[in-house]
Motif scaffolding. Structure first.
Motif, PDB file in Angstrom:
ATOM      1  N   ASN A 202      32.509 109.894  88.431  1.00 27.39           N
ATOM      2  CA  ASN A 202      33.321 109.596  87.249  1.00 27.39           C
ATOM      3  C   ASN A 202      33.673 108.116  87.275  1.00 27.39           C
ATOM      4  OD1 ASN A 202      35.209 109.452  85.180  1.00 27.39           O
ATOM      5  ND2 ASN A 202      36.291 111.321  85.782  1.00 27.39           N
ATOM      6  N   THR A 203      33.006 107.334  86.417  1.00 30.75           N
ATOM      7  CA  THR A 203      33.220 105.891  86.338  1.00 30.75           C
ATOM      8  C   THR A 203      33.835 105.550  84.993  1.00 30.75           C
ATOM      9  OG1 THR A 203      31.286 105.476  87.747  1.00 30.75           O
ATOM     10  CG2 THR A 203      32.119 103.623  86.434  1.00 30.75           C
ATOM     11  N   VAL A 204      34.878 104.737  84.995  1.00 33.81           N
ATOM     12  CA  VAL A 204      35.564 104.350  83.767  1.00 33.81           C
ATOM     13  C   VAL A 204      35.288 102.870  83.482  1.00 33.81           C
ATOM     14  CG1 VAL A 204      37.810 104.097  82.641  1.00 33.81           C
ATOM     15  CG2 VAL A 204      37.357 106.077  84.104  1.00 33.81           C
ATOM     16  N   HIS A 205      34.807 102.583  82.276  1.00 38.71           N
ATOM     17  CA  HIS A 205      34.535 101.202  81.879  1.00 38.71           C
ATOM     18  C   HIS A 205      35.615 100.634  80.965  1.00 38.71           C
ATOM     19  CE1 HIS A 205      30.229 102.529  82.773  1.00 38.71           C
ATOM     20  NE2 HIS A 205      30.534 101.614  83.680  1.00 38.71           N
ATOM     21  N   LEU A 206      36.183 101.489  80.123  1.00 36.18           N
ATOM     22  CA  LEU A 206      37.250 101.069  79.220  1.00 36.18           C
ATOM     23  C   LEU A 206      38.320 102.150  79.204  1.00 36.18           C
ATOM     24  CD1 LEU A 206      35.169  99.946  76.095  1.00 36.18           C
ATOM     25  CD2 LEU A 206      36.343  98.413  77.672  1.00 36.18           C
ATOM     26  N   HIS A 207      39.580 101.730  79.175  1.00 35.13           N
ATOM     27  CA  HIS A 207      40.661 102.690  78.964  1.00 35.13           C
ATOM     28  C   HIS A 207      41.855 101.937  78.396  1.00 35.13           C
ATOM     29  CE1 HIS A 207      43.623 105.882  79.531  1.00 35.13           C
ATOM     30  NE2 HIS A 207      42.580 106.690  79.508  1.00 35.13           N
ATOM     31  N   GLU A 208      41.873 101.853  77.067  1.00 32.72           N
ATOM     32  CA  GLU A 208      42.949 101.170  76.365  1.00 32.72           C
ATOM     33  C   GLU A 208      43.677 102.183  75.478  1.00 32.72           C
ATOM     34  OE1 GLU A 208      43.444  98.237  77.341  1.00 32.72           O
ATOM     35  OE2 GLU A 208      41.540  97.889  78.356  1.00 32.72           O
ATOM     36  N   ALA A 209      44.668 101.702  74.733  1.00 35.63           N
ATOM     37  CA  ALA A 209      45.446 102.608  73.882  1.00 35.63           C
ATOM     38  C   ALA A 209      44.602 103.242  72.789  1.00 35.63           C
ATOM     39  CB  ALA A 209      46.615 101.839  73.260  1.00 35.63           C
ATOM     40  N   ASP A 210      43.550 102.539  72.343  1.00 37.89           N
ATOM     41  CA  ASP A 210      42.777 103.034  71.205  1.00 37.89           C
ATOM     42  C   ASP A 210      41.318 103.341  71.527  1.00 37.89           C
ATOM     43  OD1 ASP A 210      41.956 100.446  71.642  1.00 37.89           O
ATOM     44  OD2 ASP A 210      41.962  99.855  69.533  1.00 37.89           O
ATOM     45  N   VAL A 211      40.918 103.149  72.782  1.00 37.63           N
ATOM     46  CA  VAL A 211      39.506 103.359  73.114  1.00 37.63           C
ATOM     47  C   VAL A 211      39.364 103.668  74.603  1.00 37.63           C
ATOM     48  CG1 VAL A 211      39.120 100.885  73.498  1.00 37.63           C
ATOM     49  CG2 VAL A 211      37.177 102.371  72.953  1.00 37.63           C
TER      50      VAL A 211
END
Length: 315
Positions: A202-211
């Motif tokens: 499980n790799t996360v590249h983006l984690h923002e409020a809207d994306v």
């Protein structure tokens, strides 16, 4: 005919639960929501009692039980962070709980609810409606019948545009909603695990409020995924068609067509529960683990496999 109560009657998803109760030949006898904008109830169950204070709602449920009109099922459509408490309330009243997704926000909350469930005869069910979609069921059969060493390449894209209200509401608070991956993506992660097996990476590249975006390896699939509530990331074909929602699951070079039938899946979920099926805590736990790990993972650089829309966000 079973008696239902509904918690969270003014929410977006509540009308689908009301319709499901009606379509399965049952009755809504009581509903609760601190917001009184619930005129939609008149379209389904105008005789249902309604409460804006939980204490009075709780008292009414107890009175129904004492008058041999006990509630059999609680439909829970409240904000995500309240699901745990409202499920417990249902079970304390010896009623089954049918809860929206995500069922809770952490894996250990699932384990705690399992202990509560074991103390009585009432069951906890989670709405995991994509498992009932004909196209998804057919995909699962295709994977099961393929060579055991075949690993599928999947691109999952889901954009459902939301206005400024979203960030002001509980949905914009990660501690209450679980973030965008949990709030709009948890049923997709459940579907991926149901079809392709256990998560291996499980790799996360983006984690923002809207994306949010990342890369998941399952036993039978490599998945690049992208979720957003920001209309700026909609593809041109959606914008040209005047659409504010876009969903796509591409497996290899083929697009999985599953756009039809979404609105009826809650009714199918209720039919499944009422006929002795339904999806319980053990079914729900893997996707809760996935979105919890996404929420708490450090972001990785855009290297190797990543969803192509990530570059549009960085630009």
């Amino acid at each position: 005919m079973k008696n239902f109560s509904l918690v969270g009657a003014s929410g977006y998803i509540a009308p689908r639960h009301m319709k499901a109760i009606q379509d399965t030949g049952n009755q809504l006898v009581a509903a609760f929501d601190p917001n009184d904008s619930v005129g939609i109830i008149d379209s389904f169950f105008p005789e249902a009692d309604f409460f804006v204070e939980f204490e009075r709602f709780d008292r009414h449920i107890d009175l129904l039980r004492r008058r041999n009109k006990a509630v059999d099922y609680f439909s829970i459509c409240s904000p995500n962070y309240l699901h745990d408490a409202h499920i417990r309330h249902a079970l304390r009243n010896n009623a089954h709980a049918i809860c929206e997704k995500p069922i809770v926000l952490t894996p250990w909350n699932v384990d705690a609810l399992r202990e509560v469930e074991r103390e009585g005869d009432a069951r906890i069910y989670n709405i995991l409606q994509l498992r009932l979609h004909p196209a998804i069921k057919a995909l699962r059969e295709k994977v099961k019948n393929s060579s055991s060493d075949e690993v599928f390449d999947v691109d999952l894209t889901y954009l459902t545009s939301r206005g400024h209200w979203y960030s002001v509401s509980w949905k914009g608070d990660d501690t209450k909603s679980g973030g965008v991956a949990a709030n709009i993506g948890v049923h997709f992660f459940d579907m991926l695990g149901w079809v392709f097996g256990r998560v291996k990476k499980n790799t996360v590249h983006l984690h923002e409020a809207d994306v949010a975006s990342g890369y998941l390896e399952y036993e039978r699939a490599r998945v690049r995924w992208f979720l957003s509530i920001n209309a700026n990331y909609l593809p041109e074909q959606a914008v040209s068609a005047g659409k504010r929602t876009f969903r796509s699951i591409r497996i290899g070079t083929e697009e999985l067509e599953f756009s039809d039938g979404f609105t009826e899946l809650h009714t199918e979920s209720y039919r499944d529960v009422l006929s002795g099926g339904g999806f319980g805590l053990d079914d729900a736990r893997p996707c809760i683990e996935t979105v919890y790990d996404i929420r708490h993972s450090a972001k990785s650089p855009l290297q190797g496999d990543y969803h192509p829309l990530c570059r549009q966000v960085e630009a």
